[in-house]
Motif scaffolding. Structure first.
Motif, PDB file in Angstrom:
ATOM      1  N   VAL A  80       0.864  -1.172   0.000  1.00  0.00           N
ATOM      2  CA  VAL A  80       0.000   0.000   0.000  1.00  0.00           C
ATOM      3  C   VAL A  80       0.908   1.232   0.000  1.00  0.00           C
ATOM      4  N   PRO A  81       0.788   2.158  -0.963  1.00  0.00           N
ATOM      5  CA  PRO A  81      -0.263   2.202  -1.979  1.00  0.00           C
ATOM      6  C   PRO A  81      -0.090   1.130  -3.063  1.00  0.00           C
ATOM      7  N   VAL A  82      -1.206   0.754  -3.648  1.00  0.00           N
ATOM      8  CA  VAL A  82      -1.221  -0.175  -4.772  1.00  0.00           C
ATOM      9  C   VAL A  82      -0.905   0.618  -6.046  1.00  0.00           C
ATOM     10  N   CYS A  88      -3.532   2.962  -8.080  1.00  0.00           N
ATOM     11  CA  CYS A  88      -4.802   3.122  -7.362  1.00  0.00           C
ATOM     12  C   CYS A  88      -4.956   4.560  -6.863  1.00  0.00           C
ATOM     13  N   CYS A 126      -4.652   4.802  -0.670  1.00  0.00           N
ATOM     14  CA  CYS A 126      -3.444   4.839  -1.496  1.00  0.00           C
ATOM     15  C   CYS A 126      -2.954   6.267  -1.726  1.00  0.00           C
ATOM     16  N   LYS A 172       1.065   3.813   4.646  1.00  0.00           N
ATOM     17  CA  LYS A 172       2.063   3.305   3.701  1.00  0.00           C
ATOM     18  C   LYS A 172       2.547   1.958   4.214  1.00  0.00           C
ATOM     19  N   HIS A 181      -5.312  -2.129   1.085  1.00  0.00           N
ATOM     20  CA  HIS A 181      -5.836  -0.760   1.051  1.00  0.00           C
ATOM     21  C   HIS A 181      -7.339  -0.730   1.303  1.00  0.00           C
TER      22      HIS A 181
END
Length: 254
Positions: free
Chosen positions: A12-14, A17, A22, A30, A226
């Motif tokens: 995360v973040p993806v 996204c 995210c 994070k 997320h």
């Protein structure tokens, strides 16, 4: 104990996204891939070595790693194994790696060059496999470890108990005989993917039910996607003795 990473296989973040989590500026939103570091008696013991292993080791500032325990063979828990090389060179030792037979098989397939007996590439990582199983407690650097078999969907994986602390990730179900190994915990780290039903992970509701059943003194949640939601918002809804883990969280265990 330090939580090196508390995210899922995508982190995360993806990538790509634009959800609120995210895009969050909160460092606690994070999440690197799930891993942990136990520091005891002057020794450093890692749990898992996923794709963020190098960054996680740099962030801890340690210059020696004494062993790695591997929970299971999925990519987000083993693919950083190559990055043990600086420890090999600096500490002049093969890296002890504790894992089950299926994990060993997977490591030897994915990292064939590490285990090559002839024409070995100079500078390749040096590891020493120690085979473990759910049925036999073992010792790592003077620390007694009780393995707990967890079911990650249909895949058996291992959690680990050290004294009155247990670390359980990528779990969906636990057999009664394995649950008995988790009585009397002071501290539990437990995975909780998000809020929806999932075939191979506990969601938040299911994780909280397990916490209620085991009744540890405190619980930190890990391996969160997320879709779990913003750290601050979710935290306000949790029971008093349960908290969302986050990358870099450090706490003392007995």
């Amino acid at each position: 104990m330090t939580l090196l990473g508390t995210g899922t296989s995508q982190g995360v973040p993806v990538i790509g996204c634009d959800c609120a989590v995210c895009q969050s500026a909160d460092p606690k939103d994070k999440r690197l891939r799930t891993a942990a570091l136990l520091q005891v008696g002057g020794k450093n013991i890692a749990i898992d070595c996923g794709p963020d292993f190098r960054a996680q080791m740099l962030r801890t500032g340690i210059d020696r790693l004494d062993a790695i325990l591997i929970t299971h063979q999925h990519n987000d828990h083993i693919i950083g194994l190559d990055d043990v090389r600086p420890f090999n060179f600096r500490n002049n030792m093969d890296m002890p790696v504790y894992c089950t037979a299926p994990v060993e098989t997977e490591l030897k397939q994915r990292f064939a060059y590490i285990f090559e007996s002839q024409n070995r590439y100079p500078g390749a990582p040096q590891v020493q496999i120690h085979r473990i199983s759910k049925s036999q407690p073992f010792e790592v650097e003077g620390q007694q470890v009780i393995p707990i078999e967890l079911m990650h969907g249909r895949m058996p994986v291992l959690g680990f108990r050290f004294g009155n602390f247990a670390y359980l990730t990528d779990v969906r179900t636990i057999a009664k005989e394995e649950l008995a190994k988790l009585n009397g915990l002071d501290t539990l780290v437990l995975s909780a993917l998000h809020h929806s039903e999932h075939h191979s992970h506990l969601n938040l509701e299911q994780a909280l039910k397990l916490v209620q059943q085991l009744a540890p003194g405190r619980t930190f949640l890990t391996h969160m996607s997320h879709r779990m939601g913003l750290h601050q918002q979710v935290s306000r809804k949790l029971p008093e003795n349960v908290a969302l883990g986050y990358d870099g969280l450090t706490f003392t265990v007995d």
